[in-house]
Design a protein around this motif. Structure first.
Motif, short mmCIF file in Angstrom:
data_model
loop_
_atom_site.label_atom_id
_atom_site.label_comp_id
_atom_site.label_asym_id
_atom_site.label_seq_id
_atom_site.Cartn_x
_atom_site.Cartn_y
_atom_site.Cartn_z
N GLU A 18 0.91 -0.99 0.08
CA GLU A 18 0.11 0.16 -0.01
C GLU A 18 0.90 1.46 -0.10
O GLU A 18 0.59 2.12 -0.65
CB GLU A 18 -0.84 0.07 1.17
N ILE A 19 1.79 1.35 0.72
CA ILE A 19 2.59 2.46 0.91
C ILE A 19 3.40 2.43 -0.25
O ILE A 19 3.45 3.90 -0.99
CB ILE A 19 3.80 2.43 2.30
N THR A 20 4.02 1.53 -1.05
CA THR A 20 4.49 1.84 -2.20
C THR A 20 3.81 2.37 -3.27
O THR A 20 4.07 3.12 -3.98
CB THR A 20 5.32 0.44 -2.61
N GLU A 21 2.53 1.74 -3.33
CA GLU A 21 1.46 1.98 -4.45
C GLU A 21 1.47 3.93 -4.15
O GLU A 21 1.14 4.46 -5.24
CB GLU A 21 0.25 1.43 -4.20
N LYS A 22 1.19 4.04 -2.76
CA LYS A 22 0.81 5.70 -2.48
C LYS A 22 2.03 6.35 -2.76
O LYS A 22 1.91 7.58 -3.39
CB LYS A 22 0.42 5.57 -1.02
N ILE A 23 3.20 6.06 -2.15
CA ILE A 23 4.37 7.10 -2.34
C ILE A 23 5.55 6.57 -2.89
O ILE A 23 6.54 7.49 -3.04
CB ILE A 23 4.61 7.72 -0.94
N GLY A 24 5.44 5.47 -3.69
CA GLY A 24 6.72 5.04 -4.39
C GLY A 24 7.44 4.06 -3.77
O GLY A 24 8.35 3.65 -4.58
N GLY A 25 7.91 4.13 -2.44
CA GLY A 25 8.45 3.02 -1.96
C GLY A 25 8.43 3.12 -0.38
O GLY A 25 7.80 3.94 0.17
N CYS A 26 8.96 1.97 0.13
CA CYS A 26 9.08 1.98 1.69
C CYS A 26 10.46 1.82 2.24
O CYS A 26 11.56 1.39 1.47
CB CYS A 26 8.06 1.17 2.31
N VAL A 27 10.75 2.06 3.71
CA VAL A 27 11.86 1.71 4.26
C VAL A 27 11.76 1.08 5.28
O VAL A 27 10.52 0.93 6.09
CB VAL A 27 12.57 3.17 4.65
N ILE A 28 12.73 0.19 5.97
CA ILE A 28 12.62 -0.58 7.23
C ILE A 28 13.37 -0.16 8.09
O ILE A 28 14.61 0.49 7.71
CB ILE A 28 12.70 -2.06 7.04
N VAL A 29 13.14 0.11 9.49
CA VAL A 29 13.94 0.62 10.24
C VAL A 29 14.53 -0.59 11.27
O VAL A 29 13.56 -1.14 11.77
CB VAL A 29 13.25 1.73 11.04
N GLY A 30 15.63 -0.80 11.37
CA GLY A 30 15.96 -1.87 12.40
C GLY A 30 17.21 -1.48 13.36
O GLY A 30 17.52 -0.36 13.49
N GLY A 31 17.33 -2.43 14.44
CA GLY A 31 18.12 -2.01 15.52
C GLY A 31 19.65 -2.34 14.98
O GLY A 31 20.18 -2.36 13.71
N VAL A 32 20.36 -3.14 15.90
CA VAL A 32 21.62 -3.70 15.89
C VAL A 32 21.58 -4.95 15.25
O VAL A 32 20.79 -5.80 15.22
CB VAL A 32 22.34 -3.97 17.24
N ASN A 33 22.68 -5.21 14.29
CA ASN A 33 22.99 -6.77 13.89
C ASN A 33 21.78 -7.02 12.95
O ASN A 33 21.37 -8.27 12.92
CB ASN A 33 22.99 -7.33 14.83
N TYR A 34 21.09 -6.13 12.20
CA TYR A 34 20.01 -6.34 11.21
C TYR A 34 20.54 -7.46 10.29
O TYR A 34 21.43 -7.15 9.58
CB TYR A 34 19.72 -5.04 10.76
N GLY A 35 19.75 -8.57 10.00
CA GLY A 35 19.81 -9.39 9.16
C GLY A 35 20.82 -10.68 9.48
O GLY A 35 21.47 -11.13 8.47
N GLN A 36 21.25 -10.77 10.63
CA GLN A 36 22.07 -11.77 11.17
C GLN A 36 21.55 -13.17 10.45
O GLN A 36 20.25 -13.54 10.43
CB GLN A 36 22.31 -11.87 12.54
N GLY A 37 22.34 -14.25 10.63
CA GLY A 37 22.00 -15.58 10.45
C GLY A 37 22.16 -16.05 8.80
O GLY A 37 23.21 -15.95 8.42
N SER A 38 21.23 -16.67 8.12
CA SER A 38 21.29 -17.18 6.98
C SER A 38 21.83 -16.18 5.85
O SER A 38 21.65 -15.11 5.82
CB SER A 38 19.82 -17.63 6.64
N SER A 39 22.21 -16.77 4.76
CA SER A 39 22.59 -16.35 3.65
C SER A 39 21.57 -15.81 2.81
O SER A 39 21.82 -15.12 1.50
CB SER A 39 23.83 -16.94 2.86
N ARG A 40 20.40 -16.21 2.89
CA ARG A 40 19.22 -16.24 1.82
C ARG A 40 19.21 -14.88 1.15
O ARG A 40 18.70 -14.02 2.27
CB ARG A 40 18.06 -16.73 2.52
N GLU A 41 19.28 -14.97 0.00
CA GLU A 41 19.26 -13.31 -0.61
C GLU A 41 17.53 -13.21 -0.72
O GLU A 41 17.38 -12.03 -1.14
CB GLU A 41 19.97 -13.45 -2.03
N HIS A 42 16.74 -13.99 -0.46
CA HIS A 42 15.33 -13.78 -0.56
C HIS A 42 14.84 -12.69 0.55
O HIS A 42 13.90 -11.98 0.36
CB HIS A 42 14.63 -15.06 -0.24
N ALA A 43 15.92 -12.73 1.49
CA ALA A 43 15.53 -11.64 2.45
C ALA A 43 15.69 -10.31 1.92
O ALA A 43 15.63 -9.09 2.83
CB ALA A 43 16.48 -11.92 3.94
#
Ligand code: MIC
Ligand code: SF4
Length: 650
Positions: A522-547
């Motif tokens: 919905e946000i993307t349709e409305k204003i063109g894109g979105c952003v995620i806000v994360g804390g420390v060590n965002y994206g730890q773990g697997s190598s999956r590029e699907h993330a």
């Protein structure tokens, strides 16, 4: 200059860059591996590069994750990978042959060589003295095509082992001890080299347990020297000619040195829901358990399962416990069959699973509601077992077997007191049968060979060059230590769709907030894109590029976090998404979930290394670190690594 083991291998493979901590180096890659859950996408990406034959010394495609075939999806992926591998010069390890890391260690790994794999536990090869990295599928595709692999030159941490493990304490406890000391962030930006007198007492598979779990420290990779123990292992696998000795220079310099005395180590356990939530088994012994799982790329070697068999021999597992055993490879399984030890395991009441990842990635054997599961695996992230409120604890095979028999968490030393020592004899020679590894077609045959594509194989999502100015809505705000299992969960229901990004997108962040995918769209349709806000060590773990690819599909253009895990940050850049780090971590509080931010003068800001996000509610600007190399900036500008490579970028 005196060098560490890793520095020596890097020096031998250096294509460009300076070997100075923090600066980017380009490495020549000798070997690659893929597994099926990330492999389908990696080969789709490889195909779009238009290269006929891989340029590596050895590339192997394994089928080990998606082996439950509850419909056409996984079988289609297997057929696609088999055919694309045969056509392009890649060896194909058939389903049932084993877990990529275990089989690669047994049959293909070579000391002193570089390996990248589309799986975060590729550093398992470090047990054999390889410099082995987990990477996104796109990076593996590029390396298969002869391209370099880029890393930031890591710091060097040395762990010295002294003494010898006491009975019923094992390599897994060493892994848990280093996690206790360093935490899941402690290895970030570092290569961990293991040394000291104590390593002489550890076999290659035990060393591989340790380098495997180095991934949980966030380390770039982990490595052992290549010594007489390595030679013996290679000899037992009929590959003595692959041996080369490898050690660090005596006066090599390390950024940190850690000492572990094996004599004083006790059985340890990682409690829910993080591998660094480590306690002594004795502290919580007696806890009621429901399930025990022995296997995974961390603990499924012949040695691990022989110990398991020796402990289970002549005993029955408790009636309240369900025990699964999944051998790491066909070699392990067939040798257990031949020696009769498989029977010891089965007679105890254990359930035998395939030689595959299985329960580790939620492919079956999920615990009951709120069920307590003791696992010899490497990760216990929330929901990963397939049961949202499952309570997963990580332990050694010894602790797992002792507890399966008693029905409660048991210190395996107490088992020893009750039943005596166990004795395990390892064979001098392993049984070798590579019949389940299919060699590729020759060049003439390959020219006319067809690649099989079932209806589950969907094309790579479209990317666009980075605009100079854009606005994004904050679609999600998360806390610290968000893993890729939170971003793009796995499990038997979702994993079969790894080559179908539109379908996968319905589950993005479902463990954290089920409403995220719809809101992002919905946000993307409305204003063109979105952003995620994360804390420390965002994206730890697997190598999956699907993330990264799935958020890209949902319109995510940037992720703002306090810090990022290495492979995920690389995957975001490869997908054309900006990973931006808060200059002032306190600004995190200013980025509310319904806020919108504007980015402008993007290329000039990227060149300066600082991007400003303007809050549309107040007009305030938040400074974000955007420290990318020229190559990374070009990748981002092109709209991702695929577009960059297609346009001739190296
Ligand atoms: C994992 O252990 O999380 C996986 C499943 O092996 C992943 C790869 C994937 O998500 O396919 C990994 O470790 O990279
Ligand atoms: Fe497979 Fe688990 Fe190892 Fe990942 S960690 S490769 S899912 S066994």
């Amino acid at each position: 200059m005196a060098l560490t083991i890793a520095q020596k291998i890097i020096k031998n493979h250096l294509i460009s860059g300076e070997m100075k901590a923090g600066s980017e180096v380009a490495l020549k890659i000798d070997q690659t591996l893929t597994q099926d859950a990330t492999g389908t996408m990696a080969y789709l990406e490889f195909e779009t590069m238009g290269i006929d034959r891989v340029k590596t010394e050895r590339s192997v495609a394994y089928i080990d994750h998606n082996t439950l075939q509850c419909g056409l999806e996984n079988a289609d992926d297997h057929a696609y990978i088999a055919s694309v591998a045969a056509k392009h010069g890649i060896y194909f390890s058939r389903p049932g042959n084993g877990i990529c890391h275990q089989v690669h260690l047994e049959r293909f790994g070579k000391p002193g060589k570089t390996l990248i794999g589309s799986d975060s536990h590729t550093p398992t090869g470090g047990g054999l003295g390889m410099l082995a990295f987990g990477a996104g599928g796109l990076d593996v595709a590029v390396a298969m095509g002869g391209g370099a692999y880029y890393i930031n030159m890591p710091k060097m941490i040395k762990v010295n082992l002294t003494g010898r493990l006491r009975p019923f304490v094992s390599a897994k406890d060493i892994s848990l001890e280093i996690l206790r000391i360093l935490s899941v962030k402690g290895g970030v930006g570092a290569i961990i080299e293991w040394g000291g007198e104590g390593i002489k007492t550890l076999s290659v598979p035990e060393r591989a347990t340790i380098t495997n779990m180095g991934t949980e420290l966030g380390a770039t990779t982990s490595i052992f020297p290549s010594d007489e123990v390595t030679r013996e292992f290679l000899k037992s696998q009929g590959r003595e000619e692959d041996f080369t000795p490898l050690s660090s220079d005596p006066d090599a310099v390390y950024d940190r040195v850690i000492e572990i005395d094996l004599d004083t180590l006790e059985p340890l356990i990682a409690c829910p829901h993080s591998p660094d939530n480590v306690k002594k088994v004795s502290e919580i012994a007696g806890m009621k358990i429901d399930q025990v799982c022995i296997g995974s790329c961390t603990n499924s070697s012949l040695f691990d399962l022989k110990k398991t068999a020796a402990m289970l021999r002549g005993k029955k597992i408790a009636t309240n416990v369900s025990l699964s055993v999944s051998p790491g490879s066909k070699q392990v399984l067939s040798m257990l069959v031949k020696s009769g030890e498989l029977n010891d395991i089965l007679q105890s009441g254990a359930r035998l699973l395939e030689c595959a990842c299985g329960p580790c990635i939620g492919m079956g054997f999920s615990p009951s509601s709120a069920g307590v599961s003791l696992r010899t695996f490497n990760r216990n992230f929330l929901g990963r077992s397939g049961t949202k409120d499952g309570q997963v604890y990580l332990v050694s095979p010894e602790t797992a077997a002792a507890s399966a028999i008693s029905g409660v968490l048991t210190d395996p030393r107490d088992f020893g007191d009750k039943f005596g020592a166990i004795s395990v004899s390892m064979p001098e020679k392993f049984d070798i049968d590579d019949g389940s590894v299919l060699p590729p077609l020759n060049e003439a045959e390959a020219k006319t060979a067809e690649v099989v594509r079932g209806p589950n194989i969907k094309p790579f999502p479209k990317t666009q060059p980075m605009p100079e100015k854009f606005t994004c809505g904050v679609a999600l705000k998360t806390g610290d230590d968000i893993t890729t299992d939170h971003i793009m969960p796995a499990g038997a229901k979702i994993l079969p769709y790894r080559s179908n990004i539109p379908y996968l997108s319905k589950f993005c962040f479902s463990v954290v907030d089920e409403t995220f995918p719809e809101r992002a769209k919905e946000i993307t349709e409305k204003i063109g894109g979105c952003v995620i806000v994360g804390g420390v060590n965002y994206g730890q773990g697997s190598s999956r590029e699907h993330a990264a690819l799935v958020p890209l599909y949902l319109g995510v253009k940037a992720v703002i976090a306090k810090s990022f895990a290495r492979i995920h940050a690389a995957n975001l850049v490869n997908a054309g998404i900006l990973p931006l780090t808060l200059k002032n971590p306190d600004d995190y509080d200013k980025l509310a979930q319904d806020e919108a931010v504007e980015f402008s003068d993007v290329s000039a800001s990227l060149e300066k290394g600082v991007v400003k996000a303007k809050l549309l509610s107040t007009g305030e600007e938040i400074a974000l670190k955007a420290e990318f190399t020229k190559r990374q900036r070009d990748i981002l500008a092109a709209g991702g690594l695929l577009a960059y490579t297609k346009s001739g970028g190296k």
